[in-house]
Design a protein around this motif. Structure first.
Motif, PDB file in Angstrom:
ATOM      1  N   ARG A 292      34.387  35.393  38.905  1.00 25.43           N
ATOM      2  CA  ARG A 292      33.442  34.241  39.931  1.00 25.43           C
ATOM      3  C   ARG A 292      34.047  32.460  38.873  1.00 25.43           C
ATOM      4  O   ARG A 292      33.385  32.948  37.898  1.00 25.43           O
ATOM      5  N   LEU A 293      34.887  31.984  39.751  1.00 24.68           N
ATOM      6  CA  LEU A 293      35.477  30.749  39.448  1.00 24.68           C
ATOM      7  C   LEU A 293      35.037  30.003  39.026  1.00 24.68           C
ATOM      8  O   LEU A 293      33.842  29.733  39.465  1.00 24.68           O
ATOM      9  N   GLY A 294      34.420  29.418  37.895  1.00 25.30           N
ATOM     10  CA  GLY A 294      33.816  28.271  36.988  1.00 25.30           C
ATOM     11  C   GLY A 294      34.869  27.139  37.266  1.00 25.30           C
ATOM     12  O   GLY A 294      35.628  26.602  38.277  1.00 25.30           O
ATOM     13  N   GLU A 295      34.259  26.130  36.297  1.00 21.61           N
ATOM     14  CA  GLU A 295      35.071  24.980  35.691  1.00 21.61           C
ATOM     15  C   GLU A 295      35.809  25.216  34.686  1.00 21.61           C
ATOM     16  O   GLU A 295      35.026  25.315  33.741  1.00 21.61           O
ATOM     17  N   HIS A 296      36.620  23.874  34.457  1.00 19.98           N
ATOM     18  CA  HIS A 296      37.944  24.014  32.691  1.00 19.98           C
ATOM     19  C   HIS A 296      37.526  25.390  32.571  1.00 19.98           C
ATOM     20  O   HIS A 296      37.505  25.748  31.236  1.00 19.98           O
ATOM     21  N   GLY A 297      38.087  26.113  33.422  1.00 18.07           N
ATOM     22  CA  GLY A 297      38.225  27.589  32.648  1.00 18.07           C
ATOM     23  C   GLY A 297      37.678  28.920  32.169  1.00 18.07           C
ATOM     24  O   GLY A 297      37.425  29.962  32.166  1.00 18.07           O
ATOM     25  N   PHE A 299      34.700  31.518  33.676  1.00 20.16           N
ATOM     26  CA  PHE A 299      34.399  32.063  34.827  1.00 20.16           C
ATOM     27  C   PHE A 299      33.523  33.065  34.620  1.00 20.16           C
ATOM     28  O   PHE A 299      33.132  34.101  33.336  1.00 20.16           O
ATOM     29  N   THR A 300      33.137  34.060  35.557  1.00 18.48           N
ATOM     30  CA  THR A 300      32.241  34.986  34.803  1.00 18.48           C
ATOM     31  C   THR A 300      32.929  37.005  36.017  1.00 18.48           C
ATOM     32  O   THR A 300      33.178  36.428  37.033  1.00 18.48           O
ATOM     33  N   VAL A 301      32.669  37.625  35.172  1.00 18.63           N
ATOM     34  CA  VAL A 301      33.058  39.051  35.678  1.00 18.63           C
ATOM     35  C   VAL A 301      31.880  39.483  35.799  1.00 18.63           C
ATOM     36  O   VAL A 301      31.394  39.248  35.360  1.00 18.63           O
ATOM     37  N   THR A 302      32.373  40.556  36.596  1.00 16.07           N
ATOM     38  CA  THR A 302      30.797  41.414  37.608  1.00 16.07           C
ATOM     39  C   THR A 302      32.014  42.992  38.017  1.00 16.07           C
ATOM     40  O   THR A 302      32.901  42.864  38.114  1.00 16.07           O
ATOM     41  N   THR A 303      31.204  43.839  37.489  1.00 16.52           N
ATOM     42  CA  THR A 303      31.864  45.362  37.418  1.00 16.52           C
ATOM     43  C   THR A 303      31.270  45.539  38.715  1.00 16.52           C
ATOM     44  O   THR A 303      29.911  45.878  37.981  1.00 16.52           O
ATOM     45  N   ALA A 304      32.405  45.922  39.198  1.00 16.79           N
ATOM     46  CA  ALA A 304      31.719  46.541  40.643  1.00 16.79           C
ATOM     47  C   ALA A 304      31.405  47.634  41.394  1.00 16.79           C
ATOM     48  O   ALA A 304      30.768  48.804  41.734  1.00 16.79           O
ATOM     49  N   ASN A 305      32.167  49.005  39.990  1.00 17.83           N
ATOM     50  CA  ASN A 305      32.344  50.471  40.497  1.00 17.83           C
ATOM     51  C   ASN A 305      31.717  50.608  39.083  1.00 17.83           C
ATOM     52  O   ASN A 305      32.417  50.712  37.531  1.00 17.83           O
ATOM     53  N   PRO A 306      30.778  51.430  38.802  1.00 16.13           N
ATOM     54  CA  PRO A 306      29.911  51.720  38.192  1.00 16.13           C
ATOM     55  C   PRO A 306      30.544  52.640  37.124  1.00 16.13           C
ATOM     56  O   PRO A 306      30.299  53.530  35.975  1.00 16.13           O
ATOM     57  N   ALA A 307      31.581  53.538  37.857  1.00 12.94           N
ATOM     58  CA  ALA A 307      32.331  54.775  37.122  1.00 12.94           C
ATOM     59  C   ALA A 307      33.479  54.176  35.930  1.00 12.94           C
ATOM     60  O   ALA A 307      34.219  54.925  34.942  1.00 12.94           O
ATOM     61  N   LEU A 308      33.590  52.869  36.326  1.00 12.74           N
ATOM     62  CA  LEU A 308      34.024  51.963  34.917  1.00 12.74           C
ATOM     63  C   LEU A 308      33.337  51.428  33.704  1.00 12.74           C
ATOM     64  O   LEU A 308      31.745  51.415  34.236  1.00 12.74           O
ATOM     65  N   PRO A 309      34.236  51.432  32.154  1.00 10.01           N
ATOM     66  CA  PRO A 309      33.784  50.419  31.398  1.00 10.01           C
ATOM     67  C   PRO A 309      32.976  49.719  32.010  1.00 10.01           C
ATOM     68  O   PRO A 309      33.874  48.439  32.540  1.00 10.01           O
ATOM     69  N   VAL A 325      43.204  33.079  34.638  1.00 17.04           N
ATOM     70  CA  VAL A 325      41.968  33.149  35.708  1.00 17.04           C
ATOM     71  C   VAL A 325      42.082  34.935  35.834  1.00 17.04           C
ATOM     72  O   VAL A 325      42.106  36.027  35.381  1.00 17.04           O
ATOM     73  N   ALA A 326      43.033  34.628  36.742  1.00 22.26           N
ATOM     74  CA  ALA A 326      43.484  36.636  37.334  1.00 22.26           C
ATOM     75  C   ALA A 326      43.553  37.681  36.007  1.00 22.26           C
ATOM     76  O   ALA A 326      43.879  38.772  35.897  1.00 22.26           O
ATOM     77  N   ASN A 327      44.777  36.613  35.950  1.00 18.83           N
ATOM     78  CA  ASN A 327      46.284  37.451  34.791  1.00 18.83           C
ATOM     79  C   ASN A 327      44.826  37.469  33.071  1.00 18.83           C
ATOM     80  O   ASN A 327      44.518  38.000  33.183  1.00 18.83           O
ATOM     81  N   ALA A 328      43.653  36.649  33.074  1.00 22.82           N
ATOM     82  CA  ALA A 328      43.117  37.461  31.603  1.00 22.82           C
ATOM     83  C   ALA A 328      41.728  38.170  32.320  1.00 22.82           C
ATOM     84  O   ALA A 328      41.565  39.264  31.760  1.00 22.82           O
ATOM     85  N   LEU A 329      41.937  38.446  33.560  1.00 21.77           N
ATOM     86  CA  LEU A 329      40.696  39.695  34.373  1.00 21.77           C
ATOM     87  C   LEU A 329      41.621  41.354  34.200  1.00 21.77           C
ATOM     88  O   LEU A 329      41.390  41.885  33.658  1.00 21.77           O
ATOM     89  N   ALA A 330      42.758  40.541  34.395  1.00 25.81           N
ATOM     90  CA  ALA A 330      43.864  42.433  34.089  1.00 25.81           C
ATOM     91  C   ALA A 330      44.110  42.621  32.907  1.00 25.81           C
ATOM     92  O   ALA A 330      43.636  43.446  32.939  1.00 25.81           O
ATOM     93  N   ALA A 331      44.114  41.371  31.241  1.00 21.65           N
ATOM     94  CA  ALA A 331      44.223  41.510  30.243  1.00 21.65           C
ATOM     95  C   ALA A 331      42.455  41.564  30.037  1.00 21.65           C
ATOM     96  O   ALA A 331      42.460  43.200  29.262  1.00 21.65           O
ATOM     97  N   LEU A 332      42.315  41.714  30.390  1.00 19.96           N
ATOM     98  CA  LEU A 332      39.880  42.274  30.212  1.00 19.96           C
ATOM     99  C   LEU A 332      39.758  42.951  30.923  1.00 19.96           C
ATOM    100  O   LEU A 332      38.974  44.750  30.084  1.00 19.96           O
ATOM    101  N   THR A 333      41.002  44.044  32.118  1.00 22.53           N
ATOM    102  CA  THR A 333      40.333  45.067  32.851  1.00 22.53           C
ATOM    103  C   THR A 333      40.926  46.224  31.669  1.00 22.53           C
ATOM    104  O   THR A 333      40.485  47.211  31.746  1.00 22.53           O
ATOM    105  N   VAL A 334      42.590  45.702  31.879  1.00 22.18           N
ATOM    106  CA  VAL A 334      43.659  47.241  30.840  1.00 22.18           C
ATOM    107  C   VAL A 334      42.515  46.776  29.193  1.00 22.18           C
ATOM    108  O   VAL A 334      42.600  47.990  28.760  1.00 22.18           O
TER     109      VAL A 334
END
Length: 511
Positions: A292-297, A299-309, A325-334
C-alpha cells in the motif's frame, strides 16, 4: 579447469548437440584414440585471446573463417563450429586440429562452458530477473537486502555493473553476458565464497541461448509491454513474450507481478510445469504479498498468503517513483524465500542506491536535475509523472534520444510520453549505432502531438545537456533520459568515450 576432447563430445552428445568430429577431412562419431585425451586448457570465442590449448568457438551469424585460421595459428587445440570449415582452414597447415561440429553453436558453447567451469551454478542459489523495465533496480534492491541479512556472500550481474566478491563492482557490457563469460564469472564467484547470485535475464539471453542450461532457484517476472520489437531483436510481441517466459521453464520458483498484463498466461504455464508460483502486487490486486503506497517512498506490506514467510510492516525506498515500490516488493518477496525476515530487510532496502537511476542533483539557484536510464514508454511516463508531481512550479525540460537500428517503435512511444508530460524536449543522440541521429530525432518529433511542447534538436549530447541547463530557471526540473552514468556511446560499430549524463550534469550544477 581442463576437459578432454572425448569428454567434450560426451557432454555434447548428452545434450543432443553433437553432429560429428572432423579431423584432416575425415568424419568421426567419437574422438580417435590418439586424440581422445587431447586437453583443453581454456575457452574462447575471440581469436585475439586464443593461446596454446584453447577450445575456440566459431560463433556468429556471419562468422568469418579467417578467425578460425587465426585461432589455429595461435595454438587452438580444438575448434567447435556449426559447419565444416576444412576448406577455409587449410587442413594441410593444421592437419590435426579437430573440428567438433554441432547443431547449435550458441547452445553448445553454453553447455561446454558450464561443464568446463565445473557447473558453478550448483554451488550458488541463483535468482534471475526478467521484465521490460525494472530488472536492474530490482537486482540492486535484492542484493542489498540479502547482503544486509546474510553478509557479503551475494554476487550480482546487472546491465550496469557486476560484483563477484560481495563488495567490488566493475562495469558491465551486456544485460546478460555471453554464456562462456557468464559461467566463468559464476566460477569466480564460487571461488570467492559467494553463496548467492542475483542477475538480470534479458529476453535476448534466452533468444540467443546465453543462459541455455542454466537452472534458476527463483525466476522473477516483473512486467512486460511491447518493446524491443524490431528486425534485429524480436519480430513480434509473441516472440518477445515467448522468449521472456522461458524463465519459467528454467526456474524452480516463479515470483511474478500479479498486475502484469500476462499474469494469467504466466501463472498457467508455471502451474502446468509444476512450479511454485508466488505473486506480489498492490493492495488492489489478489497478490500473495501486497503493498500500500504512502508518500515519499514509504509503503506498507501485507502478507495475504499465510503459507508464505510473513513479510508485514512499513518500508521505504530512497529512489522516488511509485514504480520503484513494486520493484522493492519483488526484492523483498525473493529475500523472504531465502533468508529469515528481519529488520535487516528494512535497512537494506532503505540503503539501496542504483548508479544512474533517478539520481538527483540540485544547484544553488534551485534548479533540479534527474539522471535516469528510463528509455521506454512505461519507465518514461512513470518518471515524468513523478517529476511533474514533485516539481509543480517549474517546467520539465527533457534531454532524450533513442537507440539506432533497433526497437524503432520506441520512437513513437517517446514522442507520446513527451507530449503528455514535457514542457521542453531537447532531442539528441543516445546510441546511434549506424543511424543518422537527425533521422532518429525526426522520427521522435513526428510523433509529438502537443503544440505547446517546445522541441529542440541538438544531436551533440553533451551540448544538449549544457543547453538544457542554460535555459533552466529556478524551480525548473531537468530530466536526462537513458544514458545514466554510462561512459560510452555506440557509434558506427565502435564504443566512443562519453563523459556521462550524471557526470556532465553534476559538473555543470556544482560550478
Amino acid at each position: 579447469m581442463t576437459m578432454t576432447l572425448s569428454g567434450i563430445i560426451t557432454v555434447l552428445k548428452d545434450a543432443g548437440l553433437f553432429k560429428e568430429l572432423i579431423v584432416a577431412g575425415k568424419w568421426h562419431d567419437r574422438a580417435p584414440e590418439e586424440l581422445a585425451n587431447r586437453t583443453v586448457l581454456d575457452l574462447s570465442y575471440d581469436s585475439r585471446t586464443v593461446k596454446e590449448g584453447t577450445l575456440f568457438f566459431c560463433k556468429g551469424l556471419k562468422f568469418d573463417p579467417k578467425y578460425l585460421t587465426m585461432a589455429a595459428n595461435q595454438g587452438a587445440s580444438v575448434a567447435m563450429a556449426p559447419a565444416d570449415y576444412s576448406a577455409q582452414l587449410k587442413t594441410s597447415e593444421h592437419p590435426d586440429l579437430p573440428q567438433v561440429i554441432v547443431t547449435d553453436i550458441q547452445k553448445a558453447m553454453a553447455t561446454v562452458s558450464r561443464a568446463f567451469f565445473g557447473y558453478p551454478d550448483r554451488n550458488l542459489t541463483v535468482i534471475g530477473y526478467t521484465g521490460t523495465k525494472g530488472k536492474t533496480t530490482s537486482v540492486y534492491f535484492t542484493r542489498h537486502v540479502m547482503a544486509k541479512a546474510l553478509g557479503k556472500v551475494v554476487a550480482q550481474l546487472s546491465s550496469i555493473d557486476e560484483c563477484l566478491d560481495g563488495e567490488t563492482f566493475i562495469p558491465a557490457h551486456l544485460t546478460t553476458p555471453e554464456s562462456l563469460d557468464l559461467f566463468r564469472m559464476m566460477k569466480e564467484a564460487v571461488d570467492n565464497q559467494m553463496k548467492y547470485l542475483v542477475m538480470e535475464v534479458s529476453s535476448q539471453s534466452y533468444k540467443k541461448s546465453r543462459v541455455f542450461g542454466l537452472p534458476l532457484d527463483i525466476g522473477v517476472f516483473l512486467n512486460i509491454s511491447p518493446d524491443h520489437i524490431s528486425p534485429v531483436e524480436h519480430p513480434s510481441f509473441e516472440d518477445y513474450l515467448a522468449c521472456k517466459s522461458e524463465i519459467i521453464d528454467n526456474c524452480r520458483i516463479l515470483v511474478v507481478n500479479r498486475e502484469c498484463s500476462q499474469y494469467d498466461y504466466l501463472a498457467e504455464k508455471a502451474h502446468d510445469l509444476g512450479k511454485q508460483v508466488i505473486s506480489f502486487g498492490s493492495d488492489q490486486s489478489a497478490a500473495d504479498y501486497q503493498y500500500r503506497l504512502g508518500e515519499h517512498g514509504y509503503f506498507t506490506v501485507t502478507t495475504a498468503n499465510p503459507a508464505l514467510p510473513k513479510l508485514d510492516g512499513d518500508f521505504r525506498v530512497m529512489m522516488p517513483g511509485d514504480f520503484n515500490v513494486a520493484n522493492a516488493l519483488a526484492a523483498l518477496t525473493v529475500a523472504a524465500q531465502v533468508a529469515p525476515v528481519s529488520e535487516d530487510f528494512r535497512a537494506g532496502l532503505a540503503e539501496t542506491t542504483v548508479p544512474g537511476r533517478m539520481e538527483f542533483i540540485k544547484d544553488k539557484q534551485g534548479v533540479v536535475a534527474c539522471v535516469d536510464y528510463a528509455h521506454n514508454y512505461l519507465s518514461l511516463t512513470a518518471s515524468f509523472n513523478f517529476m511533474k508531481h514533485e516539481f509543480k512550479d517549474g517546467r520539465l525540460i527533457v534531454v532524450i534520444g533513442a537507440a539506432g537500428g533497433k526497437a524503432e517503435s520506441r520512437r513513437k512511444d517517446i514522442g507520446r510520453a513527451l507530449s503528455q508530460y514535457a514542457d521542453v524536449a531537447i532531442l539528441t543522440s543516445e546510441d546511434n549505432f549506424f543511424e543518422d541521429p537527425h533521422q532518429i530525432a525526426a522520427d521522435i518529433k513526428e510523433n509529438i502531438d502537443n503544440p505547446d511542447l517546445e522541441v529542440i534538436v541538438n544531436v551533440d549530447r553533451k551540448a544538449a545537456i549544457e543547453q538544457a541547463y542554460a535555459m533552466a530557471k529556478p524551480g525548473d526540473a531537468l530530466f536526462m533520459a537513458a544514458k545514466g552514468r554510462e561512459t560510452f556511446m555506440h557509434e558506427k560499430g565502435k564504443d566512443v568515450p562519453y563523459q556521462g549524463d550524471y557526470q556532465i550534469t553534476k559538473q555543470l550544477m556544482e560550478k
